[in-house]
Design a protein around this motif. Structure first.
Motif, PDB file in Angstrom:
ATOM      1  N   GLU A 151       6.661   7.015   3.304  1.00  0.00           N
ATOM      2  CA  GLU A 151       5.532   6.088   3.323  1.00  0.00           C
ATOM      3  C   GLU A 151       5.923   4.737   3.926  1.00  0.00           C
TER       4      GLU A 151
ATOM      5  N   ARG B 279       3.363   9.455  -6.552  1.00  0.00           N
ATOM      6  CA  ARG B 279       4.153  10.695  -6.630  1.00  0.00           C
ATOM      7  C   ARG B 279       5.373  10.544  -7.541  1.00  0.00           C
TER       8      ARG B 279
ATOM      9  N   GLN C 213       2.188   1.910  -3.414  1.00  0.00           N
ATOM     10  CA  GLN C 213       1.232   2.565  -4.304  1.00  0.00           C
ATOM     11  C   GLN C 213       1.248   4.077  -4.099  1.00  0.00           C
ATOM     12  N   GLU C 214       1.390   4.515  -2.866  1.00  0.00           N
ATOM     13  CA  GLU C 214       1.482   5.941  -2.582  1.00  0.00           C
ATOM     14  C   GLU C 214       2.754   6.529  -3.177  1.00  0.00           C
TER      15      GLU C 214
ATOM     16  N   ASN D 207       0.832  -1.205   0.000  1.00  0.00           N
ATOM     17  CA  ASN D 207       0.000   0.000   0.000  1.00  0.00           C
ATOM     18  C   ASN D 207       0.867   1.255   0.000  1.00  0.00           C
TER      19      ASN D 207
END
Length: 247
Positions: free
Chosen positions: A118, A51, A46-47, A43
Protein backbone atom coordinates in the motif's frame (compact mmCIF):
# COMPACT_ATOMS: atom_id res chain seq x y z
CA UNK A 1 33.25 9.83 13.64
CA UNK A 2 31.81 8.64 16.93
CA UNK A 3 30.19 5.22 17.19
CA UNK A 4 26.48 5.27 18.06
CA UNK A 5 23.92 2.68 19.14
CA UNK A 6 20.40 3.29 17.83
CA UNK A 7 17.01 1.97 18.81
CA UNK A 8 15.49 1.37 15.37
CA UNK A 9 11.94 2.29 14.37
CA UNK A 10 9.29 -0.38 14.92
CA UNK A 11 5.85 0.62 13.68
CA UNK A 12 3.28 0.72 16.46
CA UNK A 13 5.88 0.11 19.17
CA UNK A 14 8.53 2.82 19.43
CA UNK A 15 6.52 5.70 20.82
CA UNK A 16 7.82 8.15 23.42
CA UNK A 17 7.03 5.98 26.43
CA UNK A 18 8.68 2.87 24.98
CA UNK A 19 11.75 4.82 23.88
CA UNK A 20 12.01 6.60 27.23
CA UNK A 21 11.91 3.34 29.17
CA UNK A 22 14.53 1.63 27.03
CA UNK A 23 16.82 4.59 26.32
CA UNK A 24 18.79 4.17 29.54
CA UNK A 25 20.04 0.74 28.43
CA UNK A 26 22.78 2.55 26.52
CA UNK A 27 21.25 3.85 23.29
CA UNK A 28 22.75 7.05 21.88
CA UNK A 29 19.73 7.62 19.64
CA UNK A 30 16.14 6.38 19.78
CA UNK A 31 13.78 6.48 16.83
CA UNK A 32 10.10 7.32 17.03
CA UNK A 33 8.00 5.80 14.31
CA UNK A 34 7.73 5.03 11.55
CA UNK A 35 4.90 7.40 10.83
CA UNK A 36 2.74 8.14 7.81
CA UNK A 37 3.13 11.90 7.45
CA UNK A 38 0.73 12.99 4.69
CA UNK A 39 -2.77 12.20 3.49
CA UNK A 40 -1.73 9.66 0.85
CA UNK A 41 0.39 7.59 3.23
CA UNK A 42 -2.23 7.95 5.97
CA UNK A 43 -4.84 6.50 3.61
CA UNK A 44 -2.46 3.65 2.84
CA UNK A 45 -1.99 3.15 6.57
CA UNK A 46 -5.74 2.70 6.99
CA UNK A 47 -5.67 -0.05 4.37
CA UNK A 48 -2.78 -1.70 6.21
CA UNK A 49 -4.68 -1.48 9.49
CA UNK A 50 -7.68 -3.11 7.86
CA UNK A 51 -5.65 -6.24 7.16
CA UNK A 52 -4.33 -6.44 10.70
CA UNK A 53 -0.95 -4.72 10.60
CA UNK A 54 -0.20 -2.57 13.71
CA UNK A 55 0.63 0.68 11.89
CA UNK A 56 0.17 4.09 13.48
CA UNK A 57 -3.29 5.54 13.11
CA UNK A 58 -2.97 9.34 13.13
CA UNK A 59 -4.84 12.06 11.29
CA UNK A 60 -2.74 14.65 9.37
CA UNK A 61 -3.33 17.42 11.91
CA UNK A 62 -2.44 15.17 14.81
CA UNK A 63 1.12 14.30 13.81
CA UNK A 64 3.04 17.43 14.84
CA UNK A 65 1.45 17.85 18.28
CA UNK A 66 1.75 14.12 18.85
CA UNK A 67 5.47 14.12 18.00
CA UNK A 68 6.01 17.23 20.08
CA UNK A 69 4.54 15.38 23.05
CA UNK A 70 6.38 12.12 22.37
CA UNK A 71 9.79 13.75 21.86
CA UNK A 72 9.30 15.81 25.04
CA UNK A 73 8.82 12.58 27.00
CA UNK A 74 12.39 11.71 26.03
CA UNK A 75 14.04 15.09 26.42
CA UNK A 76 12.42 16.06 29.72
CA UNK A 77 14.10 13.30 31.71
CA UNK A 78 17.46 13.76 33.40
CA UNK A 79 18.58 10.15 32.98
CA UNK A 80 19.34 10.30 29.26
CA UNK A 81 20.80 12.96 26.96
CA UNK A 82 20.82 11.15 23.62
CA UNK A 83 19.34 12.07 20.25
CA UNK A 84 15.73 11.70 19.14
CA UNK A 85 15.08 10.59 15.57
CA UNK A 86 11.72 10.34 13.78
CA UNK A 87 11.22 7.92 10.89
CA UNK A 88 8.71 9.26 8.34
CA UNK A 89 6.92 8.09 5.22
CA UNK A 90 5.71 10.81 2.88
CA UNK A 91 5.26 11.56 -0.83
CA UNK A 92 6.56 15.11 -0.45
CA UNK A 93 9.27 16.69 1.66
CA UNK A 94 7.12 19.29 3.43
CA UNK A 95 5.83 17.15 6.33
CA UNK A 96 9.33 15.81 6.98
CA UNK A 97 10.76 19.32 7.06
CA UNK A 98 7.99 20.40 9.45
CA UNK A 99 8.89 17.61 11.86
CA UNK A 100 12.57 18.63 11.71
CA UNK A 101 11.61 22.00 13.20
CA UNK A 102 10.22 20.52 16.41
CA UNK A 103 12.32 21.56 19.39
CA UNK A 104 13.19 18.08 20.66
CA UNK A 105 13.79 16.35 17.30
CA UNK A 106 17.48 15.89 16.47
CA UNK A 107 17.16 13.76 13.32
CA UNK A 108 14.46 13.21 10.70
CA UNK A 109 14.73 9.91 8.88
CA UNK A 110 13.39 9.51 5.36
CA UNK A 111 11.79 6.10 5.09
CA UNK A 112 12.97 4.51 1.83
CA UNK A 113 12.58 1.14 3.51
CA UNK A 114 8.92 0.20 4.05
CA UNK A 115 7.88 -2.65 1.77
CA UNK A 116 4.14 -2.75 2.47
CA UNK A 117 2.44 -2.73 -0.97
CA UNK A 118 0.00 0.00 0.00
CA UNK A 119 2.99 2.27 0.61
CA UNK A 120 5.22 1.20 -2.28
CA UNK A 121 2.45 1.54 -4.89
CA UNK A 122 2.43 5.24 -4.03
CA UNK A 123 6.09 5.48 -4.98
CA UNK A 124 6.95 5.85 -1.31
CA UNK A 125 8.95 3.73 1.15
CA UNK A 126 11.10 1.10 -0.52
CA UNK A 127 9.91 2.27 -3.95
CA UNK A 128 12.09 5.38 -3.54
CA UNK A 129 15.10 3.11 -4.09
CA UNK A 130 13.86 2.28 -7.58
CA UNK A 131 14.35 5.89 -8.68
CA UNK A 132 17.76 7.13 -7.41
CA UNK A 133 17.48 10.50 -9.14
CA UNK A 134 14.16 11.23 -7.44
CA UNK A 135 15.51 9.96 -4.10
CA UNK A 136 18.52 12.27 -4.45
CA UNK A 137 16.31 15.28 -5.21
CA UNK A 138 13.94 14.39 -2.38
CA UNK A 139 16.75 13.95 0.15
CA UNK A 140 18.57 17.12 -0.97
CA UNK A 141 15.40 19.16 -0.43
CA UNK A 142 15.05 17.81 3.11
CA UNK A 143 18.74 18.39 3.85
CA UNK A 144 18.52 21.95 2.54
CA UNK A 145 15.49 22.98 4.59
CA UNK A 146 15.56 20.75 7.67
CA UNK A 147 16.47 22.22 11.05
CA UNK A 148 17.76 18.84 12.21
CA UNK A 149 20.15 16.24 10.89
CA UNK A 150 18.89 13.92 8.15
CA UNK A 151 19.00 10.15 7.88
CA UNK A 152 17.77 7.89 5.10
CA UNK A 153 16.81 4.30 5.84
CA UNK A 154 17.12 1.78 3.00
CA UNK A 155 16.86 -1.97 2.59
CA UNK A 156 19.50 -4.18 0.96
CA UNK A 157 18.84 -6.84 -1.67
CA UNK A 158 15.64 -5.39 -3.08
CA UNK A 159 15.01 -6.98 -6.51
CA UNK A 160 15.98 -4.77 -9.47
CA UNK A 161 17.53 -2.13 -7.21
CA UNK A 162 21.17 -1.06 -7.51
CA UNK A 163 22.26 -0.37 -3.94
CA UNK A 164 25.38 1.49 -5.04
CA UNK A 165 23.39 3.94 -7.16
CA UNK A 166 20.96 4.38 -4.28
CA UNK A 167 23.72 5.06 -1.76
CA UNK A 168 25.48 7.40 -4.17
CA UNK A 169 22.26 9.41 -4.58
CA UNK A 170 21.84 9.74 -0.82
CA UNK A 171 25.50 10.65 -0.39
CA UNK A 172 25.36 13.34 -3.10
CA UNK A 173 22.25 14.78 -1.47
CA UNK A 174 24.20 15.45 1.72
CA UNK A 175 22.46 13.17 4.22
CA UNK A 176 24.10 12.85 7.63
CA UNK A 177 23.30 9.17 8.16
CA UNK A 178 22.69 6.11 5.99
CA UNK A 179 20.57 3.66 7.97
CA UNK A 180 21.15 0.34 6.21
CA UNK A 181 18.90 -2.66 6.79
CA UNK A 182 21.36 -5.26 5.52
CA UNK A 183 18.62 -7.78 4.89
CA UNK A 184 19.72 -11.06 3.31
CA UNK A 185 16.62 -12.95 2.09
CA UNK A 186 16.60 -16.60 3.11
CA UNK A 187 19.23 -16.12 5.83
CA UNK A 188 18.91 -15.55 9.56
CA UNK A 189 21.75 -13.05 9.57
CA UNK A 190 22.68 -9.73 7.98
CA UNK A 191 24.38 -9.42 4.60
CA UNK A 192 27.80 -8.34 5.86
CA UNK A 193 29.25 -8.48 2.36
CA UNK A 194 26.75 -5.82 1.30
CA UNK A 195 27.79 -3.65 4.25
CA UNK A 196 31.44 -4.01 3.20
CA UNK A 197 30.59 -3.13 -0.42
CA UNK A 198 28.66 -0.01 0.56
CA UNK A 199 31.37 1.01 3.00
CA UNK A 200 33.83 1.10 0.09
CA UNK A 201 31.54 3.43 -1.86
CA UNK A 202 30.73 6.14 0.68
CA UNK A 203 32.14 8.11 3.59
CA UNK A 204 28.67 8.65 5.06
CA UNK A 205 28.02 7.55 8.62
CA UNK A 206 26.52 4.05 8.23
CA UNK A 207 24.12 2.75 10.85
CA UNK A 208 24.02 -1.01 10.35
CA UNK A 209 20.76 -2.82 10.99
CA UNK A 210 19.42 -6.37 10.73
CA UNK A 211 19.67 -9.45 12.95
CA UNK A 212 21.65 -7.73 15.70
CA UNK A 213 20.61 -9.86 18.63
CA UNK A 214 23.78 -10.27 20.67
CA UNK A 215 27.33 -9.00 21.15
CA UNK A 216 28.68 -11.20 18.37
CA UNK A 217 26.30 -9.99 15.65
CA UNK A 218 26.85 -6.37 16.73
CA UNK A 219 30.61 -6.75 16.42
CA UNK A 220 30.26 -8.41 13.01
CA UNK A 221 28.25 -5.44 11.75
CA UNK A 222 30.94 -3.03 12.93
CA UNK A 223 33.72 -5.19 11.49
CA UNK A 224 31.94 -5.11 8.12
CA UNK A 225 32.20 -1.32 8.05
CA UNK A 226 29.24 0.14 9.91
CA UNK A 227 29.96 3.17 12.09
CA UNK A 228 27.12 2.32 14.42
CA UNK A 229 24.41 -0.28 14.94
CA UNK A 230 20.64 -0.17 15.28
CA UNK A 231 18.58 -2.71 17.14
CA UNK A 232 14.91 -3.51 16.67
CA UNK A 233 13.52 -6.97 17.39
CA UNK A 234 16.05 -7.71 20.14
CA UNK A 235 14.57 -4.77 22.05
CA UNK A 236 10.91 -5.39 21.28
CA UNK A 237 10.22 -6.70 24.78
CA UNK A 238 11.46 -3.49 26.36
CA UNK A 239 14.82 -4.87 27.46
CA UNK A 240 18.01 -6.41 26.01
CA UNK A 241 19.66 -9.74 26.72
CA UNK A 242 23.13 -8.20 26.33
CA UNK A 243 25.02 -5.14 27.53
CA UNK A 244 25.48 -2.42 24.90
CA UNK A 245 28.51 -1.08 26.77
CA UNK A 246 30.37 -4.30 26.02
CA UNK A 247 30.21 -3.94 22.22
Amino acid sequence: MEFIEVLAPMAGITDGTFCRDISTLGFDMVTLGGYNADQSTLNAGQEILARGRPEFDLKPGDLLPYLEEQSFLLKCQDLWDGMVSVNLRALTTDPIIEVSRLKNVDVVEINAHCRQPEITQLGCGQALMENPSHLEKFTREVVKKAKSKVSVKIRANVPDVDEIKTVSAIDHAGADYLHLDAMKPGFNSADYDMVKLIRQETSMFIIGNNSIRDIGSARKMLAAGADGISIARAAIGGTLSFDLSQI
